[in-house]
Design an enzyme around this catalytic site. Sequence first.
Site, short mmCIF file in Angstrom:
data_model
loop_
_atom_site.label_atom_id
_atom_site.label_comp_id
_atom_site.label_asym_id
_atom_site.label_seq_id
_atom_site.Cartn_x
_atom_site.Cartn_y
_atom_site.Cartn_z
N TYR A 55 1.05 -1.06 0.17
CA TYR A 55 0.00 -0.08 -0.35
C TYR A 55 0.56 0.75 0.32
CZ TYR A 55 -3.54 -3.30 1.92
OH TYR A 55 -4.50 -4.84 1.72
N HIS A 114 1.20 -11.55 2.27
CA HIS A 114 0.21 -11.25 1.32
C HIS A 114 -0.26 -11.59 0.66
CE1 HIS A 114 -1.38 -6.64 0.36
NE2 HIS A 114 -2.10 -7.01 -0.23
N1 LIG Z 1 -4.73 -9.10 1.88
C1 LIG Z 1 -5.44 -7.99 0.88
O1 LIG Z 1 -5.67 -8.97 0.00
C2 LIG Z 1 -6.45 -6.98 1.07
C3 LIG Z 1 -7.64 -6.82 -0.47
C4 LIG Z 1 -8.08 -5.83 -0.16
C5 LIG Z 1 -9.14 -5.53 0.88
N2 LIG Z 1 -7.69 -5.75 1.98
C6 LIG Z 1 -7.60 -5.31 2.99
O2 LIG Z 1 -8.94 -4.91 3.86
C7 LIG Z 1 -9.51 -3.44 3.81
C8 LIG Z 1 -10.45 -2.98 3.67
O3 LIG Z 1 -11.25 -3.27 2.31
P1 LIG Z 1 -11.13 -2.97 1.12
O4 LIG Z 1 -10.82 -1.99 1.27
O5 LIG Z 1 -10.74 -3.59 0.30
O6 LIG Z 1 -12.71 -2.59 0.52
P2 LIG Z 1 -13.53 -2.34 2.29
O7 LIG Z 1 -13.53 -2.36 3.07
O8 LIG Z 1 -15.11 -2.89 0.96
O9 LIG Z 1 -15.03 -0.85 1.63
C9 LIG Z 1 -14.32 0.40 1.29
C10 LIG Z 1 -15.10 1.40 0.14
O10 LIG Z 1 -16.62 1.21 0.67
C11 LIG Z 1 -16.03 2.78 0.69
N3 LIG Z 1 -16.92 3.08 2.06
C12 LIG Z 1 -16.86 2.73 3.41
N4 LIG Z 1 -16.95 2.92 4.20
C13 LIG Z 1 -18.80 3.33 4.12
C14 LIG Z 1 -20.58 3.70 4.64
N5 LIG Z 1 -19.96 3.81 5.56
N6 LIG Z 1 -20.71 3.24 3.66
C15 LIG Z 1 -20.42 3.97 2.04
N7 LIG Z 1 -19.57 3.24 1.50
C16 LIG Z 1 -18.26 2.86 2.41
C17 LIG Z 1 -15.18 3.50 0.82
O11 LIG Z 1 -15.28 4.39 0.14
P3 LIG Z 1 -14.50 5.84 1.32
O12 LIG Z 1 -13.40 5.96 1.21
O13 LIG Z 1 -14.83 6.73 0.19
O14 LIG Z 1 -15.76 5.57 2.41
C18 LIG Z 1 -14.38 2.32 -0.37
O15 LIG Z 1 -14.08 2.99 -1.51
C19 LIG Z 1 -8.29 -2.64 3.29
O16 LIG Z 1 -8.06 -1.66 3.03
C20 LIG Z 1 -7.46 -3.21 3.15
O17 LIG Z 1 -6.54 -2.76 4.21
C21 LIG Z 1 -6.25 -6.87 1.92
#
Ligand SMILES: NC(=O)c1ccc[n+]([C@@H]2O[C@H](COP(=O)([O-])OP(=O)(O)OC[C@H]3O[C@@H](n4cnc5c(N)ncnc54)[C@H](OP(=O)(O)O)[C@@H]3O)[C@@H](O)[C@H]2O)c1
Length: 278
Positions: A55, A114
Amino acid sequence: MRISHRTQKGEEAYPTEIPQFGLGVFLMADDGDCKSSVLAALHAGYNHIDTASMYQNERDVGRALKETGIERSSVFITTKLRRGDAVGYEEAIEQCKKSLELLDTDYIDLYLVHAPPVDPEHRAPVWKAMEYCLEQGWVKSIGVSNYGVAHLDAMKKYANYMPSVNQVEYNPWLQRPHLKQATEDAGAKLMAYSPLARGKKVADPKLGEIAQRLNCTPAQVAIKFCYDQGCITIPKSSNPSRIVENIASLNIDISSEMDAIIALEENYVSGWDPTTEP
Ligand SMILES: NC(=O)c1ccc[n+]([C@@H]2O[C@H](COP(=O)([O-])OP(=O)(O)OC[C@H]3O[C@@H](n4cnc5c(N)ncnc54)[C@H](OP(=O)(O)O)[C@@H]3O)[C@@H](O)[C@H]2O)c1
């Protein structure tokens, strides 16, 4: 929540407490919204941040922590070994040291591979390096991410310590019962990434109806579902009011709608899915 590592003899090693809820910082920029979002989250009561070398914002996570003056031991930091760097024993150790430096910390609470190293030959030496980092005290616990049932199974042959966590995509639209069971059978906890399916499912009409009946927001239903299924849950938001909204989901009782939420399952993958790779 307690996590630990199962040894070859079936004993528990290096147990530690992990906050079951945290902030994911994927797609947050160093010198951009990462530091401000982490500060907003810590202010709102979050005590777990999930970052990764990939990241490119570990430095800002460290800076935010220093700026708040909160004691290091009061915040749990998860970070990850980039897949492209998971190519050997020495390389993995070097990357752990680099993450410690960028985070400006003496230890990492949870260090994850990862994704399964692309070359299967690299999987055992990389895990040996993770175990070395654990034994040195540089990291308090180690785990994997995006490991499928077969990857976990293969670890039984080369791991002295099985992973404490398997971080995979998990949400109402992707509930993965077999992978969750295999993770738990290995002695690990499932860590739910993309609990909002990367924001792509927040407008799902069926989710909206459930939220209306529960008098909460759609995002809160999805987050609390992952949490109530026993998963460590790490939604991402760079929006201060959503950061507050998301942690407030922990106080919502969704039990009356559990059947309706389970029925949202559609094997939907919002991002990548290395769990099915050979
Ligand atoms: N190990 C891996 O391969 C892997 C892969 C993906 C993710 N991850 C980890 O998991 C974390 C979370 O997953 P993610 O970032 O993929 O997606 P997520 O948490 O499922 O969704 C994030 C998205 O939803 C929006 N959002 C957040 N809160 C909201 C709400 N209350 N209402 C409406 N929309 C909302 C965010 O926009 P805004 O920011 O504009 O609110 C963003 O666009 C990542 O940040 C990362 O740390 C790990």
